[in-house]
Design an enzyme around this catalytic site. Structure first.
Site, PDB file in Angstrom:
ATOM      1  CG  HIS A  37      36.834  27.648  31.038  1.00 54.37           C
ATOM      2  ND1 HIS A  37      37.742  27.073  31.898  1.00 54.37           N
ATOM      3  CD2 HIS A  37      36.796  28.962  31.369  1.00 54.37           C
ATOM      4  CE1 HIS A  37      38.249  28.000  32.688  1.00 54.37           C
ATOM      5  NE2 HIS A  37      37.688  29.152  32.396  1.00 54.37           N
ATOM      6  CD  GLN A  61      41.291  39.292  36.347  1.00 53.61           C
ATOM      7  OE1 GLN A  61      40.942  39.868  35.313  1.00 53.61           O
ATOM      8  NE2 GLN A  61      40.714  38.174  36.767  1.00 53.61           N
TER       9      GLN A  61
END
Length: 285
Positions: A37, A61
């Protein structure tokens, strides 16, 4: 660094930024940030004036409820990392902000065909959840650029189709997989590996790399045998396999004789942890 939790406040901020002609870069995340990230954020800084990182663990999800409950929540640590990297805005909405009428009553966005195969077949509804939240974030934030890692290769292709077919004026920038020195692709799910599994996990990429090297040099009729041998090696090491095969890198169909650019996709289980990885390469023969 602004931490924004409500859509109406975010909306006002975006209107102001647009008036100042600032280029906005979005890095969507579910938190539990790692060096992958951080690399995405650093990449975003090369393109955009304002960096917005979203942190939202998206229940739509997850096809496995226990997986959702066990997903690590590390907001304070995440914010410390983001502040150190001079991120401008953290969008951290409550679920009611994203799905005010509940998930079952939520209008959704889905990319056909590609969302139903491979990872989509193993995790029904997963990509529908991904594309719905990404479309919402694009609507909220209206970024000029959005940044995604290449570890989730199928997801990246799906998002590119989403942007093209829904006419978003957003440029998708991808970052090659960030790995540990032992080759293991960085992932929040790696935290779920126990000490023994941590020793085994690097074999996944080692076997992927060796498989690609062998396949690249061989005729098409030999490739299946190479892949089957690699699968057996993975099983011997302790992995169970959902996906391990080569595909056309643009369509994820089985490569025809004319196709040279391919990707080996791997989705495996090691204990209770699901690991995904891939490697793009070119066929010589």
């Amino acid at each position: 660094m602004y931490i924004i939790k409500k859509i109406e406040i975010l909306h006002k901020k975006i209107i102001f930024l647009k008036k100042t002609n600032k280029r906005i870069g979005l890095v969507p995340t579910m938190g539990n940030l790692h060096n992958g990230h951080v690399k995405l954020i650093l990449l975003a800084k090369k393109y955009a004036d304002i960096i917005i990182v979203s942190i939202f663990i998206n229940p739509m999800q997850f096809n496995n409820l226990s997986d959702l409950k066990n997903y690590p929540q590390t907001f304070r640590q995440d914010c410390a990392i983001l502040k150190e990297k001079n991120v401008d805005i953290v969008f951290f909405p409550h679920i009611d902000q994203i799905y005010p009428n509940g998930i079952k009553n939520q209008t959704f966005v889905e990319v056909p065909k590609l969302s139903k195969i491979l990872e989509g077949q193993a995790r029904p509804g997963h990509f529908k959840g991904v594309t719905t939240i990404i479309a919402k974030l694009f609507n909220f934030i209206q970024p000029d650029f959005a940044f995604f890692g290449e570890k989730d290769y199928q997801q990246l292709l799906i998002i590119k189709i989403l942007v093209k077919e829904l006419n978003y004026m957003i440029k998708i920038i991808s970052l090659p997989i960030i790995r540990l020195k032992n080759g293991l692709a960085l992932s929040s799910r790696n935290n779920n590996l126990n000490s023994q599994e941590n020793k085994i996990a690097p074999y996944l990429y080692k076997i992927i790399r060796e498989t690609c090297e062998k396949i690249a040099k061989e005729e098409s009729h030999v490739r299946k045998k190479i892949i089957d041998t690699s699968k057996n090696l993975l099983i011997q090491k302790g992995f169970s396999i959902d996906v391990f095969n080569i595909y056309d890198s643009k369509t994820l169909k089985n490569p025809s004789k004319k196709i040279k650019k391919v990707v080996l996709l791997a989705s495996v289980w090691l204990g209770k942890t699901r690991l995904i990885d891939n490697k793009k390469f070119s066929l010589i023969n």
